[in-house]
Design an enzyme around this catalytic site. Structure first.
Site, PDB file in Angstrom:
ATOM      1  N   CYS A   1       0.641  -1.081  -0.073  1.00 43.10           N
ATOM      2  CA  CYS A   1       0.115   0.037   0.076  1.00 43.10           C
ATOM      3  C   CYS A   1       0.780   1.176  -0.052  1.00 43.10           C
ATOM      4  O   CYS A   1       0.850   1.914   0.826  1.00 43.10           O
ATOM      5  CB  CYS A   1      -0.816   0.032   1.346  1.00 43.10           C
ATOM      6  SG  CYS A   1      -2.083  -1.480   1.262  1.00 43.10           S
ATOM      7  N   THR A   2       1.637   1.327  -1.167  1.00 42.48           N
ATOM      8  CA  THR A   2       2.292   2.641  -1.221  1.00 42.48           C
ATOM      9  C   THR A   2       2.777   2.931  -2.668  1.00 42.48           C
ATOM     10  O   THR A   2       2.787   1.859  -3.544  1.00 42.48           O
ATOM     11  CB  THR A   2       3.846   2.521  -0.602  1.00 42.48           C
ATOM     12  OG1 THR A   2       4.595   3.491  -1.143  1.00 42.48           O
ATOM     13  CG2 THR A   2       4.328   1.162  -0.988  1.00 42.48           C
TER      14      THR A   2
END
Length: 533
Positions: free
Chosen positions: A342-343
């Site tokens: 999640c980046t």
């Protein structure tokens, strides 16, 4: 990738993805290519920082390689791989006392000292152990490697002692008790692809060694010229010309060896030896379009391969990524190839031109044998360390198992919630609380049961058989306990006849009940505070 498609697919079927796949043939070829480019008087030291896998270290040792380590963990791996201590050097700008101690105990060839502070600490420790510490002074030179994109010398860094300072104070280093200065170490840069730059760097270091030897009339036994040899990662790069390297370095090192025949010449290499042998295998899970870009989302990203994802790079450039499954004649398409994190930075490749992908396809990120898991945040999202597999003689060997979710979970200390919320402040530690409660309980029992002062009451005293507690006095005791003990009242739903067996069992019930009440009050106080905020 030089491995057959069938073997790569077998690796995926057997071990899943993400998985690092190492080709022993390529590893051996890379080592031998470097060995052939250097005269016999030069020793090659493999840098474990690039890939400390035990099986690879064993193989490199079998080829004739020595080891350079930068931590206690790497030192233990090198020793387990069968590397003699006299073929190990220990580097690093900070070393823990236990690392210094272990290096001295096993007798490494040299501890590369990177500051005057470290030198003094090592002198004191060696004195305590009754030995001499074999050291090499790491010097941050006034010369900078022109061909290195990542310079570690010739500029402000936390590596080594500045050249002018080291040269001026060298006599002081020699005079320190329990210190044996074996030589010097200089490491100027990394990812060097220009043979002339490697030569210029080595020539400068050898001249520095000569200058120190002459100025202080020394017979030093070690000179480490660093290394930093690169490999081709990107399309616009060229391979290091090892034939030119040989032509330049052979006369340089042979002349030095003739002048200093007893001095060990060390060249370090990690990336050049291991880099080309490895690939990261990942599986495409999802293909989707988003704001004008097509994304292929895979199960391996920055957490597996930070280098490929561009960690530490100002400008992101793509490693070569190969499609393993399907046919090679499919039309090319452009993809952002991402991992599962999640980046937005979790991209193995941007705008990669590759044969049309489908969900379930297997991809290989090549040139990934160096700085793969060892330089990646493997615990991002608690995914854990990927599997590592070696291919040798057409056989697959699991050389490091994938880290499981339960292993990651169980690596955490499970501190009781009550302790973290401060319940321990009610009565201190469990053991201390029980002792205190037993004393209070003994005093109350003497009053309720009208016992003499010389009646023995200890933790094992049986309330009924030894002290004569009956139904009536049991009720009187509970009332007295509620009156005398702060934070305690009897809960008829939790107390049982078994709690009245001994002084210790009743004291344990009292403590547990008081701690539960303390946690409840603490939680209520936090909730009230949040409501007010």
């Amino acid at each position: 990738m030089k491995l057959s498609k069938a073997l790569v697919l077998q690796a995926k079927a057997t071990f899943g993805t993400p998985t690092y796949l190492y080709d022993e043939t390529v590893l051996r070829s890379s080592f031998n290519e470097l060995r052939d480019a250097l005269p016999d008087c030069v020793d090659i030291f493999y840098a474990l920082k690039v890939n400390p896998n035990l099986s690879l270290v064993k193989l490199i040792r079998s080829y004739g390689g020595n080891t350079e380590v930068c931590s206690l963990g790497e030192l233990e791996i090198a020793l387990k791989a069968g590397v003699p201590a006299q073929d190990i050097i220990f580097l690093g700008p900070y070393k823990k006392p236990e690392e210094h101690r272990r290096a001295l105990e096993v007798g490494v060839f040299a501890i590369v000292v990177e500051s005057e502070t470290e030198l003094r600490k090592l002198s004191a420790l060696a004195g305590e152990l009754g030995c001499d510490a074999p050291v090499a002074i790491r010097i941050n030179p006034n010369f900078s490697a022109a061909g290195s994109p990542w310079k570690m010398g010739g500029r402000p860094t936390h590596f080594g002692i500045q050249e002018d300072t080291a040269v001026e104070h060298f006599a002081e280093y020699l005079a320190l008790p329990n210190i044996k200065v074996k030589g010097i170490h200089v490491y100027n840069g990394t990812k060097i692809l220009d043979a002339q730059s490697v030569y210029d760097n080595a020539a400068y270091i050898l001249d520095l060694f000569r200058s120190l030897s002459q100025r202080y009339q020394l017979d030093m036994r070690m000179v480490d010229v660093g290394g930093g040899l690169g490999i081709k990662y990107y399309e616009n790069e060229k391979e290091l010309d090892t034939a030119q390297l040989k032509a330049l370095l052979t006369p340089l090192f042979n002349a030095f060896h003739q002048q200093f025949p007893r001095t060990r010449i060390i060249l370090e290499s990690g990336r050049f030896i291991a880099g080309k042998c490895g690939s990261l295998l990942v599986t495409v899970d999802t293909i989707k379009d988003n704001h004008g870009k097509t994304f292929a989302v895979t199960d391996g990203g920055t957490h597996c391969h930070g280098a490929a994802a561009g960690s530490g790079q100002v400008l992101k450039r793509n490693f070569r990524i190969v499609k393993v499954t399907g046919t090679s004649d499919a039309p090319l398409r452009e993809y952002h190839i991402s991992g599962p994190l999640c980046t937005p930075d979790d991209l193995l490749g941007r705008d990669v031109q590759i044969e049309t992908l489908e969900e379930g396809d297997l991809l290989a990120v090549t040139a990934s044998g160096a700085y793969g898991p060892s330089a990646s945040p493997t615990l991002f999202h608690s995914h854990g360390h990927p599997a590592e597999v070696l291919v040798s003689h057409d056989q697959l060997f699991l050389v490091r198992a994938r880290q499981t979710a339960l292993e990651i979970r169980d690596s955490h200390a499970d501190v009781p919630l009550e302790a973290m919320l401060g319940a321990g402040t009610v009565a201190g530690s469990v053991a201390a609380a029980q002792v205190a409660t037993q004393r209070q309980l003994s005093d109350i029992l003497r009053v309720v049961l009208n016992l003499s002062a010389d009646t023995l009451i200890d933790a094992d005293s049986r309330l009924r058989d030894d002290l004569g507690l009956d139904s009536l006095t049991s009720m009187e005791l509970l009332i007295s306990l509620e009156d005398e003990l702060e934070g305690f009242f009897v809960n008829p739903d939790t107390i049982t006849p078994g709690h009245f067996n001994t002084v210790a069992s009743l004291a344990g019930y009292i403590d547990a009940h008081r701690q539960t009440q303390a946690v409840r009050h603490s939680t209520e106080a936090v909730e009230v505070h949040h409501e007010r905020v």
